[in-house]
Structure formats: C-alpha cells, structure tokens
Design a protein around this motif. Sequence first.
Motif, PDB file in Angstrom:
ATOM      1  N   THR A 154       0.880  -1.101  -0.004  1.00 25.06           N
ATOM      2  CA  THR A 154       0.096   0.131   0.017  1.00 25.06           C
ATOM      3  C   THR A 154       0.938   1.225  -0.014  1.00 25.06           C
ATOM      4  N   THR A 201      -3.210   0.599  -4.052  1.00 21.13           N
ATOM      5  CA  THR A 201      -2.694  -0.748  -3.462  1.00 21.13           C
ATOM      6  C   THR A 201      -2.015  -1.661  -4.434  1.00 21.13           C
ATOM      7  N   SER A 250       1.305  12.225  -0.184  1.00 20.87           N
ATOM      8  CA  SER A 250       0.197  13.468   0.480  1.00 20.87           C
ATOM      9  C   SER A 250       0.574  14.631  -0.037  1.00 20.87           C
ATOM     10  N   LYS A 278      -7.171   3.859  -5.229  1.00 20.04           N
ATOM     11  CA  LYS A 278      -8.200   4.611  -4.150  1.00 20.04           C
ATOM     12  C   LYS A 278      -8.635   5.711  -4.330  1.00 20.04           C
ATOM     13  N   SER A 326      -2.668  11.003  -3.301  1.00 21.56           N
ATOM     14  CA  SER A 326      -3.227   9.687  -4.146  1.00 21.56           C
ATOM     15  C   SER A 326      -2.838   8.623  -3.084  1.00 21.56           C
ATOM     16  N   GLN A 327      -3.834   7.513  -3.333  1.00 17.85           N
ATOM     17  CA  GLN A 327      -3.529   6.168  -2.626  1.00 17.85           C
ATOM     18  C   GLN A 327      -3.555   5.031  -3.383  1.00 17.85           C
ATOM     19  N   GLU A 355       1.123   5.604  -0.500  1.00 17.93           N
ATOM     20  CA  GLU A 355       0.337   6.976  -0.271  1.00 17.93           C
ATOM     21  C   GLU A 355       1.221   8.275  -0.411  1.00 17.93           C
TER      22      GLU A 355
END
Length: 333
Positions: free
Chosen positions: A117, A144, A121, A157, A141-142, A119
């Motif tokens: 996962t 996985t 920021s 996501k 943005s995120q 991320e």
Amino acid sequence: MTEQILSEAEYDAITDAAAHWCMRLHEQDCTAAEREEFDAWLKADPLHASEYEAMLEIWDVADHLPRPPQAEVIPLPSPVKRRPWSRYGVAASSLLAIPLAGYIGWSLGWIPTSYQTFEASNRVEHVTLADGSQVELNLGSQLTYSNYKDQRRATLKKGEAFFEVSHDTEHPFVVKAAKGQIRVTGTRFNVWMYEDQVRVTLLQGSVLVSSDSTQPGGYRLDPGMQARYKAGDFEPQISQTYANDTSLAWRNGKLILDNLSLADALPLINRYLDTPVLLADPATGAIRIGGIYSTSEVRKLVTSLPKVLPVYLTQNKDGNPIINAIPREKPKA
C-alpha cells in the motif's frame, strides 16, 4: 505513551482472533451476544483494532469474499507497527480449515501472495511495485498492489498515478479505478480519478478499458488515445489526445486549465482539495477559466478566482466554498 511490545505468540493470538472475528461477523448466524463480545474485544486494546483493520484489508483485495460489517474505528494513541503481509496471509489461510461455502477460493489463488500500500500526501512519490513496475503518484493519491496467481492487481483508491508496467503476458496487470478497470500486459499510461470519474491516457503499448469491471473484455486504447468513464456508464468514451494535451502536466507540478468551463475545471481542481468547491448554478459553471497553476498551491487558486473571473465566493453550512457568478447589470432603458 511507550510503544506496546508483545511476544511473537501474543501477536499470533491477536492476529488469529482478528481473523476469527473477520469471518464470524459476516455469517448469517452471528448472534447479538457474539457482536457484543467482539465489541468488547475490539475496545480492549488499540492493537486489536489495528490487527482487525489489517485483516479487513484481506477482504478488500479478495473480490470473491463478502466484506463483513465495518467495525467502529478506534483511534490508536501511539504508532503500532504492523507485521509483514505474509503474517496475515498465514492467519487467513488457516481459516480454510473451516468448511464454509464460498471460502474454497482462498486455496485457488484468490488471496494475494504479496500486498503493498502506498500514499502520496504533499509531494509526488515514485514507488516500485513487487513485480518491478514503476508508479509515480500525484499529490493526495492512494494505491494498493496485490500479486495474485493469475494476475497483478493495483487499485487506485484516490488521486492520480502514472504507470510503467513490467511486461508479462502470462501475468496481466489490472488497475481498478472507481467502477471500472484497465487491463495491460506491459505499457506506460496515466490514470486520473476524482470520485466516480476516471480518465485513462495511454502513452505506450495498449490497454483494455472497461467502465464496469464486472463486464468481460474492454475497449482497446492505442498510444495517443484517451478513455473517460464514470459510475453508471455502459462503456467508456474514447477520444484521441492532441499535441497540447495537459494530462501529464502534474508530473512537472503543474495544473493546466486550457480555457475550460468551471464545470469541467472543478473536478481537476477539487482533486487537490480536502473540501471540494461547488457551483452555485449551471450558469456559473459555464464561465471559462484558463491558466497554469502549481499543484501544491491549488488552494490559493480558489481564493484568487474573484480576482480573475466575474465571480464571488460564499460558503455553505458544510464549509464548502461556493462559486457564484456576479449578476450582469441590466441595460438602462
């Protein structure tokens, strides 16, 4: 507060309990007394909540399994270190010993052999997936990534990502975004997403884009093509990109609005905001905007709108900025 230190056996016991509750809660015969017991277990220790949330991630990436009811999220008073994904895979695999319909899939490659996962920021992040593919994540943005027996699967996501996928015809790469998906074997492409809207821009190779991931196949894109879709679309809208296409300007820290209506520009702007900006009415949405802005200063763009456009800002009860058009004066008789 000092970090909680447990033995391996104590960690295993908590992980096993989290796996048990993750299964038990969604079963039809789960009783009210059991749910009360689960609530008490969850609140007894912040680590219980952390392990349970980690186990829920397994359900998130295993599409064939129903997701159990969402448990109350309990804030952790201090950082809790999670163990490698393989630990959770072992715990989940142990559930196969229980003969429940619908769980045979766990032994058929529905559970990933690896899970990551990522991320981004406040800055663009460059990440390497377990298969060697490279991904550039835009601000906010995120992503996985799961490696399955028959495919590699990334889930965007939120936000935006530029992919350089390692070629592997026997192990296709699938990106899930909103309700649709992008299927490739090895290529370079960009995926932008805001709420249920998705835009896919292809630079190299080929991809198949589906607006609904439950539908087989997809619509083929070749280099220089773009696909757009949103929730409820039966098929994506396919178009050709142009030499002045601005889809990848974010990789240079820029948001380029090329004479767009506010209605079209706001999704691009709101992608960078915690509180989305809204339009007062369709007439306001028809006002056009242009310019080049820094992706790290989009908030300043919003506050400066009255200086460059015939609009003024108000705020609704939920705290959303509202863009209002300044009424035109009626000509004097």
